[in-house]
Design an enzyme around this catalytic site. Sequence first.
Site, PDB file in Angstrom:
ATOM      1  N   LYS A 137      17.449  -1.999 -16.680  1.00 22.01           N
ATOM      2  CA  LYS A 137      17.068  -1.829 -15.164  1.00 22.01           C
ATOM      3  C   LYS A 137      15.648  -2.070 -14.727  1.00 22.01           C
ATOM      4  O   LYS A 137      15.268  -2.358 -13.837  1.00 22.01           O
ATOM      5  CB  LYS A 137      17.679  -0.407 -14.712  1.00 22.01           C
ATOM      6  CG  LYS A 137      19.259  -0.616 -14.592  1.00 22.01           C
ATOM      7  CD  LYS A 137      19.784   0.996 -14.645  1.00 22.01           C
ATOM      8  CE  LYS A 137      21.269   0.752 -14.731  1.00 22.01           C
ATOM      9  NZ  LYS A 137      22.139   2.158 -14.766  1.00 22.01           N
ATOM     10  N   GLN A 173      20.790   7.896 -15.664  1.00 22.32           N
ATOM     11  CA  GLN A 173      21.856   7.124 -16.508  1.00 22.32           C
ATOM     12  C   GLN A 173      22.968   7.777 -17.247  1.00 22.32           C
ATOM     13  O   GLN A 173      22.613   8.885 -17.783  1.00 22.32           O
ATOM     14  CB  GLN A 173      20.976   6.458 -17.715  1.00 22.32           C
ATOM     15  CG  GLN A 173      21.848   5.606 -18.380  1.00 22.32           C
ATOM     16  CD  GLN A 173      22.161   4.145 -17.741  1.00 22.32           C
ATOM     17  OE1 GLN A 173      21.442   3.655 -16.990  1.00 22.32           O
ATOM     18  NE2 GLN A 173      23.650   3.912 -17.972  1.00 22.32           N
ATOM     19  N   ASP A 231      22.611   4.528  -6.569  1.00 22.82           N
ATOM     20  CA  ASP A 231      24.099   4.400  -7.327  1.00 22.82           C
ATOM     21  C   ASP A 231      25.210   4.481  -6.295  1.00 22.82           C
ATOM     22  O   ASP A 231      26.341   4.135  -6.690  1.00 22.82           O
ATOM     23  CB  ASP A 231      24.120   5.123  -8.525  1.00 22.82           C
ATOM     24  CG  ASP A 231      23.872   4.672  -9.802  1.00 22.82           C
ATOM     25  OD1 ASP A 231      23.583   3.450 -10.010  1.00 22.82           O
ATOM     26  OD2 ASP A 231      23.266   5.418 -10.486  1.00 22.82           O
TER      27      ASP A 231
END
Length: 285
Positions: A52, A96, A119
């Site tokens: 990422k 995460q 997200d």
Amino acid sequence: MGIRIDGKAIAAAVRADVKSEVQALKEQGIFPGMAVVIVGDDPASRIYVNNKKKACAEVGIYSEEFALPASTTQEELIRLVHELNARKDIHGILVQSPLPVGLDEKAVVENIDPKKDVDAFHAINVGHIMIGDYHFLPCTPAGVIEMLERSGIAIEGKECVVLGRSNIVGKPMAMLLLHHNGTVTLCHSRTRNLPEITRRADILVAAIGKAKFVTADMVKPGAVVIDVGMDRDENGKLCGDVDYQAVEPVASYITPVPGGVGPMTIAMLMKNAVSAAKLQNGLPV
Ligand code: NAP
């Protein structure tokens, strides 16, 4: 013979578009920034976080990593999320998963400012998606839609069957196909007569996490087959939920694993980061 949809190439095209958008934002004095939070030392999470950060660097997004020890408490993690919510230079916050045992992932997500929830896991964003009025889409299902669109595959009026009903893939996937006017059936582990249902699909999306589960007899000739699965075969090799060798001759289009949906997920995350920066600067998304 099915046409192989090249997720790597499509993801590269998406990242190139994002890169120009980032450049245009910078020219207006807006510097998109992303916080990437990792707790503990799960090796798979470390790889995802590195990927990422690398993707951010490639498209010109500033990223800052927050690596916390596995002993971090819920309060400490939520305090960090609140600090990041308040920072003007950080437009997207990624925590995460999975978090170490003892930390409540849901509570952490609910503390992220929905405008920074790149997200699209926050209940407010999930609600926006449900009513079809959204700024962010969850990256994997959004990546699937992008792949279909960029491959010239129409969704409207098609029989779409989604295997798997997780909150991060299956459910939003079904909702997005519905928004694109597909006729959607959502299947799960209690679905009866699964092959009968999957054989109806013009577009079949597999997201169940079972290696090579979808076999040729489950696929209608000419169907578009999208494989979200990231599994290991009997030799420990990365494979998908679809038995690619067997299904490819039956399908009209098919995504491979690796090199299919996987690369799309991070590309769509970059797209969401740009949307977040625009949103927080009063620009249309
Ligand atoms: P998950 O949370 O484990 O959900 C799996 C879903 O599949 C559940 O809804 C389950 O049904 C259903 N299922 C399990 N066995 C089934 C069966 N035999 N028949 C029908 N349905 C069945 O998984 P997930 O997080 O959605 O991930 C699914 C797969 O996608 C995994 O391989 C994962 O690694 C991969 N993935 C890939 C990406 C990417 O970027 N490419 C991103 C996310 C996930 P119940 O609800 O009834 O239990």
